[in-house]
Enzyme design. Structure first.
Site, short mmCIF file in Angstrom:
data_model
loop_
_atom_site.label_atom_id
_atom_site.label_comp_id
_atom_site.label_asym_id
_atom_site.label_seq_id
_atom_site.Cartn_x
_atom_site.Cartn_y
_atom_site.Cartn_z
N HIS A 268 10.20 19.75 -19.60
CA HIS A 268 9.24 21.32 -20.17
C HIS A 268 10.84 22.02 -19.81
O HIS A 268 10.07 23.36 -20.15
CB HIS A 268 8.38 21.08 -19.64
CG HIS A 268 7.10 22.62 -19.83
ND1 HIS A 268 7.05 22.64 -20.51
CD2 HIS A 268 7.80 23.25 -18.78
CE1 HIS A 268 6.01 23.57 -20.96
NE2 HIS A 268 6.95 24.64 -19.88
N GLU A 269 10.61 21.99 -18.17
CA GLU A 269 11.40 23.46 -17.88
C GLU A 269 12.52 23.85 -18.19
O GLU A 269 13.36 24.68 -18.39
CB GLU A 269 11.71 23.68 -16.62
CG GLU A 269 9.88 22.90 -15.79
CD GLU A 269 9.61 24.28 -15.65
OE1 GLU A 269 9.62 25.43 -16.09
OE2 GLU A 269 7.74 23.89 -15.79
N HIS B 214 13.05 25.23 -21.42
CA HIS B 214 12.90 26.67 -21.38
C HIS B 214 13.82 27.06 -21.63
O HIS B 214 14.88 28.24 -21.71
CB HIS B 214 12.41 27.03 -19.88
CG HIS B 214 10.39 27.30 -20.02
ND1 HIS B 214 10.07 28.38 -21.43
CD2 HIS B 214 9.47 26.74 -19.54
CE1 HIS B 214 8.98 28.28 -20.76
NE2 HIS B 214 8.93 27.18 -20.22
N GLU C 147 6.10 29.92 -24.21
CA GLU C 147 5.43 28.99 -23.90
C GLU C 147 5.00 27.67 -24.87
O GLU C 147 5.13 26.39 -24.41
CB GLU C 147 4.33 28.70 -22.63
CG GLU C 147 4.42 29.55 -21.87
CD GLU C 147 5.44 28.66 -20.23
OE1 GLU C 147 5.31 27.91 -20.92
OE2 GLU C 147 5.89 29.75 -19.58
N TYR D 279 -0.23 27.65 -23.94
CA TYR D 279 1.45 26.38 -23.55
C TYR D 279 0.43 25.52 -24.84
O TYR D 279 1.41 25.02 -25.72
CB TYR D 279 0.95 25.51 -22.56
CG TYR D 279 1.48 26.32 -20.88
CD1 TYR D 279 2.77 25.93 -20.89
CD2 TYR D 279 0.41 27.98 -20.87
CE1 TYR D 279 2.90 26.58 -19.54
CE2 TYR D 279 0.83 28.22 -19.44
CZ TYR D 279 2.20 27.48 -18.87
OH TYR D 279 3.07 28.32 -17.66
#
Length: 535
Positions: free
Chosen positions: A324-325, A328, A347, A399
């Site tokens: 996930h990170e 980004h 998100e 999200y």
């Protein structure tokens, strides 16, 4: 920042400021003191004392003058001290209002000139109670040695350093971060490591350089007795900084980065910060998308701290924080929303990237199982888009609901080749750019030849998802949409008597030519379309 972005933010502020405070508008809106200059570069030079939990140092702020001005606004939390602000050899006058510092020059700065101030400051930054959700510094312990991190998305980078604290202005020429910490500790920040210097006073300074534009909340420090692991994958530098006791565990666990990079680069385009490298840095909090220095605190577990957010079991096939990170880096760090009200751009796309990783590595069935499992986390409590101009994020549904909206649009398009080209083109077209909600809508409409505006509006501007209402009348299927958007229309797939049929409902009842004997013969493809059903 273009004039269209500015107009949208100003209009949003005028429409909604009455619901917020002066402090909110100082942080969130764009006034002359902010729009008159464009930041080119930040050069931070700091000393962090773990025992005192304090910072002292300065930030050199280089900027281009956009309009003639004698005053600019720089932001720094009110609990931090302004020691002095120097322009050349002159100390500048300033006054503070909440977290805004208004700096006055004794003459007009002329349009198109390049200028620089040195902003000296000190103080004890706010300590987070529950980072990364509330924001602030985290002072922890690693076998008796300090272990320090910072996470300020939402609360703002001005919590710990002087900055133009708005997502509309990233330093075009990057930044340097020089941080002195007690000997025996290391500081890891964004970009490339330039070297360290023993200051002969019990402190060593660690120097880092960022070549790319960077969100101000992404600039970071990570302080610990780190071990450095280096790897490469297809020419991309992969660097990992972990606590000594986790060295062997990290070597095996972070192998997941390579298939992730292969997947994301095939779907979203080349890693957007290759000249700054890619890093995972072990942190005393769960994680944060710090550009080129992704904060990792998932304890080398699969899932979300060993749990599956989807409740399906599929979420345990990957490390949530790593995937996930890192997602980004494309959505949030490379493509950035101008206002936090549009944080769904960060998100929603990044949450969707989790299922993209699964589809690349485990197949479409598991990806669909996962993303549909995320429905259980959607609250439908308020609109995803927040109020513009006052630093206000919308619903946390940005999200899961944001990802499910994209999943739905994929099936509206109904052609995977076109879908993946759309996502790739979107990522490449707006690489290293600051955009607004309408930028996304206009691009998707133009690229697909469809009017997806009602879809974006329903899922993002209203708290409810659309309801597909159907009935059997005279052995014929009748159907319509119930939605907040007037004249809402969106195709949907329905399985009737075992065959998939594409319907094009509107908000008015329609009758199909399909013969249906009983309700059990009808099923809506809710695995492909995030909708409610009623019959």
């Amino acid at each position: 920042m273009n004039r269209f972005v500015l107009l949208l933010l100003l209009v949003g502020f005028q429409a909604s400021a009455q619901h917020f405070t002066r402090k909110d508008s100082l942080r969130g809106s764009l006034r002359t003191e902010r729009t008159c200059f464009d930041v080119q570069r930040y050069d931070l030079n700091l000393r962090i004392d773990p025992g005192q939990r304090s910072i002292v140092g300065y930030n050199d702020i280089s900027f281009k003058v956009i309009e003639n001005t004698r005053r600019i606004q720089i932001d720094l939390f009110a609990n931090m001290s302004v020691d002095s602000i120097v322009f050349g050899t002159q100390k500048l006058a300033y006054h503070r209002e909440f977290d805004a510092v208004f700096i006055d020059f004794d003459h007009s700065l002329e349009k198109n000139t390049l200028q620089k101030i040195r902003f000296y400051y000190s103080g004890k930054p706010i300590v987070a109670a529950r980072a990364p959700w509330d924001g602030g510094f985290v002072f922890s312990d690693d076998d008796g040695k300090p272990w320090i991190g910072v996470a300020v998305q939402g609360i703002g980078a001005s919590l710990w350093y002087p900055v133009k604290d708005t997502q509309t202005d990233e330093p075009d020429q990057g930044a340097s971060i020089k941080v002195a910490v007690p000997n025996g500790l290391m500081n890891v920040s964004n970009g490339r490591f330039l070297g360290s210097e023993d200051l002969n006073d019990g402190y060593t300074r660690w120097d880092w350089e960022v070549k790319n534009p960077i969100n101000t909340y992404d600039i970071t420090v990570n302080i610990a007795d780190y071990v450095h692991l280096h790897d490469q994958h297809n020419g991309l530098d992969l660097d990992y900084y972990v606590l000594r006791r986790n060295e062997q565990k990290a070597k095996a666990h972070f192998e997941e980065v390579k298939p992730m990079m292969d997947c994301f680069q095939s779907k979203f385009g080349p890693y957007p910060f290759a000249n700054d490298g890619y890093k995972l840095v072990e942190t005393p909090y769960l994680g944060m998308e710090h550009q080129s220095a992704v904060a990792y605190g998932n304890r080398f577990l699969k899932g979300y701290m060993g749990n599956d957010l989807s409740g399906t079991g599929v979420g345990l096939l990957f490390d949530f924080i790593t995937i996930h990170e890192s997602g980004h880096e494309w959505f949030g760090n490379s493509i950035t929303s101008a206002d936090v009200a549009d944080m769904w751009i960060h998100e929603g796309f990044t949450c969707y990237s989790e299922s993209v990783f699964l589809e690349c590595n485990f197949g479409k069935e598991k990806a669909y199982t996962y993303i549909n499992g995320l429905k259980r986390n959607v609250d439908n409590d308020k609109p995803i888009i927040g109020q513009y101009g006052v630093c206000n994020e919308g619903s946390g549904d940005m999200y899961y609901k944001g990802a499910l909206m994209l999943h739905t649009i994929r099936h509206i398009i109904n052609d995977d080749q076109k879908w993946w080209k759309l996502i790739l083109d979107f990522s490449n077209t707006f690489k290293h750019q600051i955009i607004v909600h309408q930028t996304v809508v206009d691009f998707f409409n133009a690229q697909t030849g469809l009017d997806l505006t009602p879809v974006f509006d329903q899922y993002l501007r209203h708290k409810n998802i659309p309801t597909f209402e159907w009935r059997i009348k005279s052995k014929k299927l009748e159907y319509r949409w119930v939605a907040d958007v007037s004249n809402f229309d969106m195709p949907v797939d329905v399985i009737v008597n075992g065959k998939t049929v594409r319907l094009k409902p509107t908000t008015q009842w329609q009758r199909s030519a399909i013969k249906v004997r009983k309700k059990a013969d009808v099923a809506v493809a809710v695995d492909r379309f995030f909708v409610n059903t009623a019959h």
